[in-house]
Motif scaffolding. Structure first.
Motif, PDB file in Angstrom:
ATOM      1  N   GLU A 147       0.825  -1.205   0.000  1.00 12.86           N
ATOM      2  CA  GLU A 147       0.000   0.000   0.000  1.00 12.86           C
ATOM      3  C   GLU A 147       0.861   1.258   0.000  1.00 12.86           C
ATOM      4  OE1 GLU A 147      -3.490   2.061   2.772  1.00 12.86           O
ATOM      5  OE2 GLU A 147      -3.152  -0.114   2.846  1.00 12.86           O
ATOM      6  N   GLY A 148       1.929   1.253   0.810  1.00 17.90           N
ATOM      7  CA  GLY A 148       2.796   2.426   0.883  1.00 17.90           C
ATOM      8  C   GLY A 148       3.511   2.689  -0.424  1.00 17.90           C
ATOM      9  N   TYR A 149       4.003   1.640  -1.063  1.00 19.46           N
ATOM     10  CA  TYR A 149       4.704   1.776  -2.341  1.00 19.46           C
ATOM     11  C   TYR A 149       3.731   2.251  -3.413  1.00 19.46           C
ATOM     12  CZ  TYR A 149       7.781   0.489  -6.257  1.00 19.46           C
ATOM     13  OH  TYR A 149       8.566   0.498  -7.391  1.00 19.46           O
ATOM     14  N   PRO A 162      13.343   4.819   2.444  1.00 17.93           N
ATOM     15  CA  PRO A 162      13.848   3.525   2.913  1.00 17.93           C
ATOM     16  C   PRO A 162      12.797   2.662   3.612  1.00 17.93           C
ATOM     17  CG  PRO A 162      15.416   5.264   3.412  1.00 17.93           C
ATOM     18  CD  PRO A 162      14.173   5.946   2.926  1.00 17.93           C
ATOM     19  N   GLU A 163      11.958   3.257   4.424  1.00 16.74           N
ATOM     20  CA  GLU A 163      10.983   2.468   5.177  1.00 16.74           C
ATOM     21  C   GLU A 163       9.967   1.812   4.246  1.00 16.74           C
ATOM     22  OE1 GLU A 163       7.677   2.997   8.759  1.00 16.74           O
ATOM     23  OE2 GLU A 163       9.164   4.570   8.386  1.00 16.74           O
ATOM     24  N   VAL A 164       9.481   2.581   3.283  1.00 16.24           N
ATOM     25  CA  VAL A 164       8.524   2.037   2.317  1.00 16.24           C
ATOM     26  C   VAL A 164       9.188   0.949   1.484  1.00 16.24           C
ATOM     27  CG1 VAL A 164       7.182   2.577   0.238  1.00 16.24           C
ATOM     28  CG2 VAL A 164       7.072   4.092   2.214  1.00 16.24           C
ATOM     29  N   MET A 165      10.427   1.185   1.061  1.00 14.94           N
ATOM     30  CA  MET A 165      11.127   0.191   0.245  1.00 14.94           C
ATOM     31  C   MET A 165      11.438  -1.067   1.043  1.00 14.94           C
ATOM     32  SD  MET A 165      11.300   1.038  -2.866  1.00 14.94           S
ATOM     33  CE  MET A 165      12.423  -0.278  -3.378  1.00 14.94           C
ATOM     34  N   ARG A 166      11.778  -0.909   2.309  1.00 13.60           N
ATOM     35  CA  ARG A 166      12.025  -2.081   3.148  1.00 13.60           C
ATOM     36  C   ARG A 166      10.760  -2.946   3.244  1.00 13.60           C
ATOM     37  NH1 ARG A 166      13.890   0.402   7.058  1.00 13.60           N
ATOM     38  NH2 ARG A 166      12.090   0.545   8.442  1.00 13.60           N
ATOM     39  N   GLU A 167       9.640  -2.298   3.469  1.00 14.71           N
ATOM     40  CA  GLU A 167       8.367  -3.020   3.546  1.00 14.71           C
ATOM     41  C   GLU A 167       8.050  -3.694   2.209  1.00 14.71           C
ATOM     42  OE1 GLU A 167       3.833  -2.068   5.053  1.00 14.71           O
ATOM     43  OE2 GLU A 167       4.837  -0.584   3.781  1.00 14.71           O
ATOM     44  N   PHE A 198      18.957  -6.427  -0.887  1.00 16.81           N
ATOM     45  CA  PHE A 198      18.282  -5.119  -0.956  1.00 16.81           C
ATOM     46  C   PHE A 198      17.603  -4.789   0.367  1.00 16.81           C
ATOM     47  CE2 PHE A 198      18.906  -5.697  -5.459  1.00 16.81           C
ATOM     48  CZ  PHE A 198      19.173  -4.408  -5.901  1.00 16.81           C
ATOM     49  N   LEU A 199      17.175  -5.822   1.093  1.00 19.63           N
ATOM     50  CA  LEU A 199      16.567  -5.589   2.393  1.00 19.63           C
ATOM     51  C   LEU A 199      17.598  -4.957   3.330  1.00 19.63           C
ATOM     52  CD1 LEU A 199      13.865  -6.032   3.810  1.00 19.63           C
ATOM     53  CD2 LEU A 199      14.719  -8.239   4.594  1.00 19.63           C
ATOM     54  N   LYS A 200      18.840  -5.423   3.268  1.00 22.24           N
ATOM     55  CA  LYS A 200      19.909  -4.842   4.078  1.00 22.24           C
ATOM     56  C   LYS A 200      20.182  -3.395   3.654  1.00 22.24           C
ATOM     57  CE  LYS A 200      22.187  -9.334   4.602  1.00 22.24           C
ATOM     58  NZ  LYS A 200      23.371 -10.148   4.215  1.00 22.24           N
ATOM     59  N   ARG A 201      20.095  -3.168   2.357  1.00 16.42           N
ATOM     60  CA  ARG A 201      20.344  -1.818   1.824  1.00 16.42           C
ATOM     61  C   ARG A 201      19.351  -0.806   2.420  1.00 16.42           C
ATOM     62  NH1 ARG A 201      22.062   0.282  -3.394  1.00 16.42           N
ATOM     63  NH2 ARG A 201      22.535  -1.859  -4.004  1.00 16.42           N
ATOM     64  N   TYR A 202      18.112  -1.271   2.634  1.00 15.08           N
ATOM     65  CA  TYR A 202      17.079  -0.376   3.135  1.00 15.08           C
ATOM     66  C   TYR A 202      16.848  -0.535   4.644  1.00 15.08           C
ATOM     67  CZ  TYR A 202      16.099   0.569  -1.743  1.00 15.08           C
ATOM     68  OH  TYR A 202      16.217   0.961  -3.064  1.00 15.08           O
ATOM     69  N   GLY A 203      17.857  -1.094   5.332  1.00 19.54           N
ATOM     70  CA  GLY A 203      17.826  -1.124   6.778  1.00 19.54           C
ATOM     71  C   GLY A 203      17.121  -2.305   7.390  1.00 19.54           C
ATOM     72  N   GLY A 204      16.898  -3.359   6.611  1.00 14.11           N
ATOM     73  CA  GLY A 204      16.208  -4.541   7.137  1.00 14.11           C
ATOM     74  C   GLY A 204      17.151  -5.567   7.702  1.00 14.11           C
TER      75      GLY A 204
END
Length: 305
Positions: free
Chosen positions: A144-146, A203-208, A299-305
């Protein structure tokens, strides 16, 4: 399209046995059958139009399933085409109400472009969708956020209410694939690596979003491949496209190409087979689906996951 040599009665039986789906597909099926009957009798569109007090253009639109059907028009055409068997006539006329019904997506008509409404109707009835994307995560896999970030970027929504309505519709489209009810359709998505580098929403939206892709890739009816930069060039350099396949034998595959303010649809075999071959090459050259989780984890690590 050449007339099918199968007897009319058997064609109609097959037609009805495989007529499940939304109104868009039912209109196309009914139109296809009317075209088949007209061609078998060697009747021109002009003569058919004259029989129902209309133009040849209306006959063309009816046969393509682009307009609703009137009982009187269908009845007159069946008489013209020599369809006399009561069972066959009743079966075809009985399809009209369902074919004219509005799908769930019509409630979003205020924010839904007409050209995209056709696609949603086809998508609703497809049993297999293969898609390639180079700019965004495919709509059927967006969070939804993306989705909100992408829709806001498009500048086609004029208010926050419009944005929310479009987001809700996009989430609704995904339900057939994720509800777990019945036999869900298949989705095979090849996503260019560049999509994952574009931080829509931050980053938060991309991580999700990446987490969501990992969850979706684990579903038995969904296959995700990442076309990595390491592949170099690939045969789909021309841009994104989707191929829709239907459980109804009378319907050909449809290739959908979305443009800025319109869309193109191809259903001729020469066109659809070329895109199918391109998709096959993409799937062969890209890392295997089993490698997708590892790529997404990076990519999850890239966005702080």
């Amino acid at each position: 399209m050449a007339a099918d040599p199968t007897p009319n009665h058997q064609v109609t039986q097959d037609f009805l046995a495989n007529s499940s789906g939304g109104p868009t597909v039912l209109r196309i099926l009914l139109g296809t059958q009317l075209r088949r009957l007209r061609q078998e009798k060697g009747i021109s569109r002009e003569d058919a139009g004259y029989a129902i007090r209309a133009s040849h253009a209306k006959i063309s639109r009816m046969e393509l399933g682009q307009v609703s059907f009137k009982h009187r028009d269908v009845d007159d055409l069946l008489k013209l085409y020599g369809v006399k068997e009561p069972e066959q006539r009743e079966a075809l006329v009985g399809m009209i109400s369902s074919a004219n019904a509005q799908g769930w997506w019509h409630k979003y008509g205020d924010v839904l472009p007409q050209w995209f409404g056709v696609y949603v109707g086809l998508e609703e009835a497809a049993s297999v969708i293969r898609t390639f994307e180079v700019q965004f995560v495919p709509g059927l896999l967006q969070t939804e956020g993306y989705a909100r970030s992408v829709i806001q970027l498009s500048r086609t929504a004029t208010s926050e209410e419009d944005v929310t309505s479009r987001v809700n519709m996009r989430m609704h489209r995904q339900r057939r694939f994720t509800s777990g009810e019945g036999d869900p359709p298949r989705l095979w998505a090849v996503i260019d690596e560049a999509v994952l580098h574009r931080p829509f929403g931050g980053p938060e939206v991309m991580r999700e979003q990446v987490e969501h892709l990992l969850e979706m890739a684990d579903r038995p009816n969904i296959t995700i491949q990442i076309a990595t930069f390491a592949m170099g060039g690939h045969p789909a350099a021309g841009g994104p496209f989707s191929i829709l396949r239907f459980p109804t034998p009378q319907l050909p595959d449809v290739v959908y190409l979305e443009q800025l303010s319109s869309a193109l649809y191809f259903d001729k075999f020469d066109d659809t087979s070329r895109y199918a071959q391109t998709m096959d090459h993409l799937a062969t050259q890209a890392p295997l689906p089993g490698q997708t989780p590892e790529i997404l984890q990076d990519f999850l690590k890239r966005y702080g996951g």
